[in-house]
Design an enzyme around this catalytic site. Structure first.
Site, PDB file in Angstrom:
ATOM      1  N   SER A 148      36.360  48.490  31.623  1.00 35.78           N
ATOM      2  CA  SER A 148      36.904  47.369  30.840  1.00 35.78           C
ATOM      3  C   SER A 148      35.749  46.409  30.583  1.00 35.78           C
ATOM      4  O   SER A 148      34.722  46.470  31.279  1.00 35.78           O
ATOM      5  CB  SER A 148      37.974  46.650  31.676  1.00 35.78           C
ATOM      6  N   TYR A 155      41.230  43.239  39.700  1.00 34.36           N
ATOM      7  CA  TYR A 155      40.926  44.035  38.503  1.00 34.36           C
ATOM      8  C   TYR A 155      39.425  43.981  38.190  1.00 34.36           C
ATOM      9  O   TYR A 155      38.789  45.004  37.948  1.00 34.36           O
ATOM     10  CB  TYR A 155      41.753  43.482  37.339  1.00 34.36           C
TER      11      TYR A 155
END
Ligand code: NAD
Length: 264
Positions: free
Chosen positions: A146, A159
């Site tokens: 990401s 995350y």
């Protein structure tokens, strides 16, 4: 049909019942790969996704519902995929979840689940896929990281830690396979409008008392200079490139497709 670049290869895409994983599975199937689907969801809907890919692209498909937080279920999935298709040639580590909270309020079980699903699962699939890839001297491992593997945002501690971690793991995998026909790379998407992000749009709409469309615009305006979402189809095309022979010297990169997010 005869120009399909991945004919005869088998691709296992974790978390491919939805969103980015499904987009990548479809793009690889369009190039002729057999697809091993994985992910949660309604059994009839998953069967329909498999049937659609088989009909549209003539691909052979298989589904395994391994929970990616459970190493023994991952091992069972890898063994089942090898039984079904002989070998996994392309491994896409995509399954992921999100939870948004300040560090001091972050539930311990959410931290553990995000690290297990978004990071450790890639170690387990990779360690089990590598022997056959090395023996065949061909393989492609693509880790869906990401932009949060490159930069941080508040309230996403687990995350961001997992995504930075998977980029490190990508580099080690690339180095350990550097003199083989196996490559490993990461893709770093910016905002993609999938169920994972729709949840964040919904929260923003509810807390701000604004419409869904306004919430989407705000979300993009904050981080993604293009003001547009990246699509699963675009990410699928990048994955197909990484699987190509042209990309055989693309090794250990973290390639962002993010509407300019990380350029700021
Ligand atoms: P999504 O929610 O649409 O899909 C997630 C997939 O993972 C689903 O198939 C789900 O069933 C599966 N999954 C979740 N937990 C699982 C588990 N324990 N075991 C097996 N499968 C599980 O989300 P998405 O947006 O398509 O996300 C896919 C990946 O892309 C994730 O790793 C995510 O972090 C990453 N990503 C997404 C965005 C975005 O904007 N959507 C941006 C950057 C990175």
């Amino acid at each position: 049909m005869q120009n399909k670049s991945l004919k005869g290869k088998t691709a296992l895409v974790t978390g491919s019942t939805s969103g980015i994983g499904l987009g990548i599975a479809r793009a690889l199937a369009a190039e002729g790969a057999n697809i091993v689907f994985n992910g949660f969801g309604d059994a009839a809907e998953i069967a329909a996704l498999q049937a659609a890919v088989a009909t549209e692209f003539g691909a052979k498909t298989f589904y395994h519902g391994a929970d990616m937080s459970k190493p023994e279920q991952i091992a069972d999935m890898m063994a089942a995929a090898a039984r079904e298709f002989g070998r996994v040639d392309i491994l896409v580590n995509n399954a992921g979840i999100q939870h948004v909270a300040n560090i001091e309020d972050f539930p311990i079980e959410k931290w553990d689940a995000i690290i297990a699903i978004n990071l450790s699962s890639a170690f387990h699939t990779t360690r089990l896929a590598l022997p056959a890839m090395k023996a065949a001297n061909w393989g492609r491992i693509i880790n869906i990281a990401s932009v949060h593997g490159l930069v941080a945002s508040t309230q996403k501690s687990a995350y961001v830690a997992a995504k930075h971690g998977i980029i490190g793991f990508t580099k080690v995998t690339a180095l350990e396979t550097a003199q083989t026909g196996v490559t490993c790379n990461a893709i770093c998407p910016g905002w993609v409008l999938t169920p994972l992000v729709q949840k964040q749009v919904d929260t923003r709409a509810a807390t701000g008392g604004i419409s869904n469309e306004e919430a989407k615009k705000d979300l993009l305006a904050e981080k993604q200079p293009s003001g547009e979402f990246v699509t699963p189809e675009q990410l699928g095309a990048l994955a197909v490139f990484m699987c190509s022979e042209t990309a055989s010297q693309v090794r250990g990169v973290a390639w962002n497709m993010d509407g300019g997010w990380v350029a700021q």
